[in-house]
Design a protein around this motif. Structure first.
Motif, PDB file in Angstrom:
ATOM      1  N   UNK A   1       1.136  -1.556   0.066  1.00 55.90           N
ATOM      2  CA  UNK A   1      -0.271  -0.085  -0.010  1.00 55.90           C
ATOM      3  C   UNK A   1       0.808   1.408  -0.279  1.00 55.90           C
ATOM      4  N   UNK A   2       0.641   2.200  -0.958  1.00 56.68           N
ATOM      5  CA  UNK A   2       1.160   3.642  -0.724  1.00 56.68           C
ATOM      6  C   UNK A   2       1.062   4.098   0.871  1.00 56.68           C
ATOM      7  N   UNK A   3       0.424   3.811   2.031  1.00 55.83           N
ATOM      8  CA  UNK A   3       0.672   4.754   3.015  1.00 55.83           C
ATOM      9  C   UNK A   3       2.287   4.244   3.862  1.00 55.83           C
ATOM     10  N   UNK A   4       2.078   2.967   3.773  1.00 52.87           N
ATOM     11  CA  UNK A   4       3.011   2.016   4.235  1.00 52.87           C
ATOM     12  C   UNK A   4       4.361   3.141   3.725  1.00 52.87           C
ATOM     13  N   UNK A   5       4.612   2.789   2.248  1.00 52.95           N
ATOM     14  CA  UNK A   5       5.653   3.305   1.608  1.00 52.95           C
ATOM     15  C   UNK A   5       5.831   4.643   2.196  1.00 52.95           C
ATOM     16  N   UNK A   6       5.007   5.454   1.664  1.00 53.39           N
ATOM     17  CA  UNK A   6       5.571   6.694   2.376  1.00 53.39           C
ATOM     18  C   UNK A   6       5.936   7.423   3.910  1.00 53.39           C
ATOM     19  N   UNK A   7       5.857   6.078   4.228  1.00 50.76           N
ATOM     20  CA  UNK A   7       5.370   6.349   5.967  1.00 50.76           C
ATOM     21  C   UNK A   7       7.293   5.313   6.172  1.00 50.76           C
ATOM     22  N   UNK A   8       7.543   4.422   5.152  1.00 51.94           N
ATOM     23  CA  UNK A   8       8.902   4.141   5.148  1.00 51.94           C
ATOM     24  C   UNK A   8       9.577   5.235   5.040  1.00 51.94           C
ATOM     25  N   UNK A   9       9.087   5.525   4.008  1.00 50.07           N
ATOM     26  CA  UNK A   9      10.374   6.740   2.981  1.00 50.07           C
ATOM     27  C   UNK A   9       9.884   7.920   4.204  1.00 50.07           C
ATOM     28  N   UNK A  10       9.682   8.766   4.428  1.00 49.90           N
ATOM     29  CA  UNK A  10      10.836   9.258   5.671  1.00 49.90           C
ATOM     30  C   UNK A  10      10.687   8.924   6.508  1.00 49.90           C
ATOM     31  N   UNK A  11       9.983   8.574   7.185  1.00 44.46           N
ATOM     32  CA  UNK A  11      11.342   7.345   8.654  1.00 44.46           C
ATOM     33  C   UNK A  11      12.221   7.441   8.381  1.00 44.46           C
ATOM     34  N   UNK A  12      13.055   6.416   6.929  1.00 47.47           N
ATOM     35  CA  UNK A  12      13.876   5.845   7.107  1.00 47.47           C
ATOM     36  C   UNK A  12      15.131   7.325   6.260  1.00 47.47           C
ATOM     37  N   UNK A  13      14.758   7.778   6.905  1.00 48.62           N
ATOM     38  CA  UNK A  13      15.778   9.536   7.042  1.00 48.62           C
ATOM     39  C   UNK A  13      16.408   9.297   8.099  1.00 48.62           C
ATOM     40  N   UNK A  14      15.902   9.333   8.959  1.00 51.13           N
ATOM     41  CA  UNK A  14      16.402   9.483  10.390  1.00 51.13           C
ATOM     42  C   UNK A  14      16.403   8.575  11.282  1.00 51.13           C
ATOM     43  N   UNK A  15      15.587   6.947  10.918  1.00 55.19           N
ATOM     44  CA  UNK A  15      15.718   6.123  11.845  1.00 55.19           C
ATOM     45  C   UNK A  15      15.975   4.625  10.678  1.00 55.19           C
ATOM     46  N   UNK A  16      16.024   3.489  11.352  1.00 59.68           N
ATOM     47  CA  UNK A  16      16.260   2.106  10.840  1.00 59.68           C
ATOM     48  C   UNK A  16      14.880   1.910  10.946  1.00 59.68           C
ATOM     49  N   UNK A  17      14.281   1.547   9.363  1.00 60.38           N
ATOM     50  CA  UNK A  17      13.302   0.884   9.661  1.00 60.38           C
ATOM     51  C   UNK A  17      12.854  -1.073   9.311  1.00 60.38           C
ATOM     52  N   UNK A  18      11.696  -1.529   9.819  1.00 57.66           N
ATOM     53  CA  UNK A  18      11.810  -2.606   8.996  1.00 57.66           C
ATOM     54  C   UNK A  18      11.078  -2.932   9.193  1.00 57.66           C
ATOM     55  N   UNK A  19       9.971  -3.308   7.932  1.00 58.41           N
ATOM     56  CA  UNK A  19       8.264  -3.776   7.875  1.00 58.41           C
ATOM     57  C   UNK A  19       8.131  -5.360   7.951  1.00 58.41           C
ATOM     58  N   UNK A  20       6.811  -4.783   9.096  1.00 62.76           N
ATOM     59  CA  UNK A  20       6.086  -6.822   8.681  1.00 62.76           C
ATOM     60  C   UNK A  20       4.545  -6.518   8.240  1.00 62.76           C
ATOM     61  N   UNK A  21       4.130  -6.789   7.060  1.00 64.50           N
ATOM     62  CA  UNK A  21       2.564  -6.608   6.803  1.00 64.50           C
ATOM     63  C   UNK A  21       2.177  -6.969   6.740  1.00 64.50           C
ATOM     64  N   UNK A  22       0.639  -7.505   6.081  1.00 67.33           N
ATOM     65  CA  UNK A  22       0.150  -8.492   5.514  1.00 67.33           C
ATOM     66  C   UNK A  22       0.382  -8.638   3.180  1.00 67.33           C
ATOM     67  N   UNK A  23       0.280  -9.526   3.767  1.00 68.13           N
ATOM     68  CA  UNK A  23       0.541  -9.786   2.110  1.00 68.13           C
ATOM     69  C   UNK A  23      -0.848  -9.249   1.068  1.00 68.13           C
ATOM     70  N   UNK A  24      -1.696  -8.954   1.572  1.00 65.52           N
ATOM     71  CA  UNK A  24      -2.715  -8.360   0.930  1.00 65.52           C
ATOM     72  C   UNK A  24      -3.764  -7.383   1.684  1.00 65.52           C
ATOM     73  N   UNK A  25      -4.470  -6.304   1.302  1.00 66.26           N
ATOM     74  CA  UNK A  25      -5.543  -5.800   2.220  1.00 66.26           C
ATOM     75  C   UNK A  25      -6.163  -6.304   3.747  1.00 66.26           C
ATOM     76  N   UNK A  26      -5.839  -5.822   4.585  1.00 66.02           N
ATOM     77  CA  UNK A  26      -6.438  -6.414   5.570  1.00 66.02           C
ATOM     78  C   UNK A  26      -7.538  -5.306   6.405  1.00 66.02           C
TER      79      UNK A  26
END
Ligand code: MN
Length: 257
Positions: A13-38
Motif C-alpha cells: 500500500x502507498x501509506x506504508x511506503x510513504x511512511x517508510x520513505x519519510x521515517x527511514x531518513x532518520x531511523x532504522x526501519x523494518x517492515x512486517x505487514x499483511x501480504x494483502x489488504x486486511x
C-alpha cells in the motif's frame, strides 16, 4: 531509533511506503505487514494454520528489510516482535488510507497492530490519513515523524498507544493539533442487495457513516475541521462507574429475586 512498521492495507500500500520513505531518513526501519489488504479485521489473529513471511521490497526502498505476511495485522506485529525483528524502539502502524476516528478504532486493523505492540510492552503509534485516495500522505508521514520523537521523549504506560488522524491536505494547511477523545460513529446498517448472474442474492456492506460530534471536543469533529487529532488509547473497556454501581447493587438484587 529502530522502528517496526506495519499496517492493515497491505505491505504494497502507498501509506506504508510513504511512511517508510519519510521515517527511514532518520531511523532504522523494518517492515512486517499483511501480504494483502486486511482492513477492518481489528484484533483477529491466526491460531490454527501456519503463517508465511515472504521477504519483499518496498517500492523505491530496496534496502529496507520487509516481509509480506500471510496473516492479520496483529499476526504481523507478533511475528515481527517474536521472530523476525525483535526489540524495536517503537512500532508505527499506518499510514492507513482513510480515517480511524471514534468507534472506528474498534474495527481498525491499523489501530489493532499498534495496540498489539502496546500490549507486548512496546511504544506504539497508529497513523491514519483522512484521505481514502492517499492525497497528501506526506503530511501524515511528517506528523508520524513528530509523533515518534514525542513518544520517545514521553513514553506511554503499558498497553497505551497513540491514535493519530491527519487530514489529507498540505502540511502547511493543517489548522493545528488537538489531543482529544474518541467520538461515537453511527455506521449505515442497510446492506446493498444485489443479484448474481445465477439469480442468487448477495449483499454489499454499506460504507456510510454519521457522527454526532458537531461542536463536541472529540476526534471526528476536529479532524473534519482540519486538525491533526491525537488520542491515547488503552485496552481496558471496563465501564468503571457502572462497575462500582453494580458491585453494590447486584448482590442485593440476586438475594431478593
Ligand atoms: Mn486500512
Amino acid at each position: 531509533m529502530k522502528l517496526l512498521l506495519s499496517n492493515d492495507d497491505g505491505v504494497f500500500a502507498s501509506g506504508i511506503r510513504v511512511l517508510a520513505e519519510t521515517l527511514s531518513k532518520t531511523h532504522e526501519i523494518f517492515v512486517s505487514a499483511p501480504d494483502a489488504e486486511r482492513s477492518g479485521v481489528s484484533r483477529s489473529m491466526t491460531l490454527f494454520e501456519p503463517l508465511r513471511a515472504k521477504p519483499t521490497k518496498i517500492e523505491g526502498l530496496p534496502e529496507i528489510p520487509a516481509y509480506a505476511v500471510s496473516g492479520t495485522p496483529v499476526d504481523c506485529v507478533r511475528l515481527a516482535l517474536g521472530n523476525l525483528f525483535p526489540a524495536p524502539d517503537i512500532v508505527v502502524s499506518g499510514i492507513n488510507l482513510g480515517p480511524n476516528l471514534g468507534t472506528d478504532v474498534l474495527y481498525s486493523g491499523t489501530v489493532a497492530a499498534a495496540h498489539e505492540a502496546a500490549l507486548l510492552g512496546y511504544q506504539a503509534i497508529a497513523v491514519s490519513s483522512l484521505s481514502y485516495k492517499g492525497e497528501f500522505l506526506e503530511t501524515a508521514a511528517r506528523v508520524a515523524e513528530i509523533a515518534v520523537d514525542y513518544i520517545s521523549e514521553h513514553p506511554m504506560d503499558f498497553g497505551t498507544l497513540l491514535n493519530i488522524n491527519v487530514p489529507g491536505i498540505p502540511y502547511e494547511e493543517l489548522k493545528g493539533i488537538k489531543v482529544t477523545s474518541t467520538c461515537i460513529q453511527q455506521y449505515e446498517l442497510e446492506f446493498i442487495e444485489r443479484e448474481d448472474p445465477l439469480g442468487r442474492k448477495y449483499y454489499w456492506p454499506p460504507h456510510g457513516r454519521t457522527s454526532c460530534s458537531d461542536g463536541m471536543d472529540v476526534d471526528d469533529r476536529w479532524a473534519r475541521e482540519g486538525y491533526v487529532t491525537v488520542t491515547p488509547l488503552m485496552y481496558d473497556l471496563t465501564d468503571y462507574p457502572r462497575l462500582r454501581n453494580m458491585q453494590l447493587s447486584l448482590p442485593d438484587w440476586i438475594a431478593n429475586r
